[in-house]
Design a protein around this motif. Structure first.
Motif, PDB file in Angstrom:
ATOM      1  N   THR A 116      46.822  41.009  29.564  1.00  0.00           N
ATOM      2  CA  THR A 116      47.625  39.945  30.170  1.00  0.00           C
ATOM      3  C   THR A 116      49.018  39.904  29.556  1.00  0.00           C
ATOM      4  O   THR A 116      50.015  39.767  30.267  1.00  0.00           O
ATOM      5  N   GLN A 169      38.809  41.963  38.527  1.00  0.00           N
ATOM      6  CA  GLN A 169      38.808  40.561  38.094  1.00  0.00           C
ATOM      7  C   GLN A 169      40.044  40.245  37.253  1.00  0.00           C
ATOM      8  O   GLN A 169      40.628  39.164  37.361  1.00  0.00           O
ATOM      9  N   LYS A 192      42.644  37.347  38.132  1.00  0.00           N
ATOM     10  CA  LYS A 192      42.868  36.294  37.132  1.00  0.00           C
ATOM     11  C   LYS A 192      44.351  36.153  36.806  1.00  0.00           C
ATOM     12  O   LYS A 192      44.822  35.061  36.494  1.00  0.00           O
ATOM     13  N   ASN A 193      45.095  37.234  36.929  1.00  0.00           N
ATOM     14  CA  ASN A 193      46.515  37.231  36.613  1.00  0.00           C
ATOM     15  C   ASN A 193      47.407  37.056  37.838  1.00  0.00           C
ATOM     16  O   ASN A 193      48.574  37.438  37.828  1.00  0.00           O
TER      17      ASN A 193
END
Length: 157
Positions: free
Chosen positions: A92, A126, A130-131
């Motif tokens: 991330t 995923q 998610k980002n």
């Protein structure tokens, strides 16, 4: 800390990409070529290879570049976190670094990312969701029979 890669980083980065078990031998060989080309010439064409370090140790890398013949379109080609450091936010951090750098310094407007459809890529898919990336396309049987390309898109403006 995130910094640009150097030629001296290549062996370590290729080795830990291979150790993730996520990539085919052909892809690992291609990765070495990507780094060699980047350090030889592609950095001059606005390609970027970044490295994440913790306590002086390489733990991840990403490679991204503008897409030729487009206005503000970029592609993330590689983002890899060392197997023993996955699921700790390093990916991330690198993705956000790339997005911010593309947006602020290159007036990028959109980022595209591709990955495979096989079950072992579910964590990767995923991660992108998610980002804030949206699945934009599915190209059936792109890599091989039963292995489709999943294309994600993230607006940068």
């Amino acid at each position: 800390m995130i910094r640009p890669t150097t030629p001296a980083d290549t062996d370590v980065l290729v080795a830990f990409a291979a150790a993730t078990g996520q990539f085919k031998p052909l892809e690992i060989a291609g990765l070495r070529e990507v780094f060699d080309d980047y350090h030889a010439t592609n950095h001059a064409d606005n390609h970027h290879a970044i490295l994440a370090e913790e306590n002086g140790e390489s733990v991840g890398f990403a490679y991204y570049a503008p897409v030729a013949m487009t206005e503000g379109t970029w592609q993330l080609y590689w983002i890899v976190v060392r197997k023993d450091r996955q699921h700790r936010g390093i990916g991330t951090q690198m993705l956000q670094y790339a997005e911010n750098e593309i947006r602020a310094n290159h007036h990028g407007r959109v980022l595209f990312i591709e990955t495979g459809s096989l079950p072992h890529y579910e964590w990767t898919r995923q991660f992108y969701r998610k980002n804030g990336c949206e699945q934009h396309a599915l190209l059936q049987d792109f890599y091989a029979d039963g292995d489709s390309m999943v294309v994600f898109r993230k607006p940068l403006i």
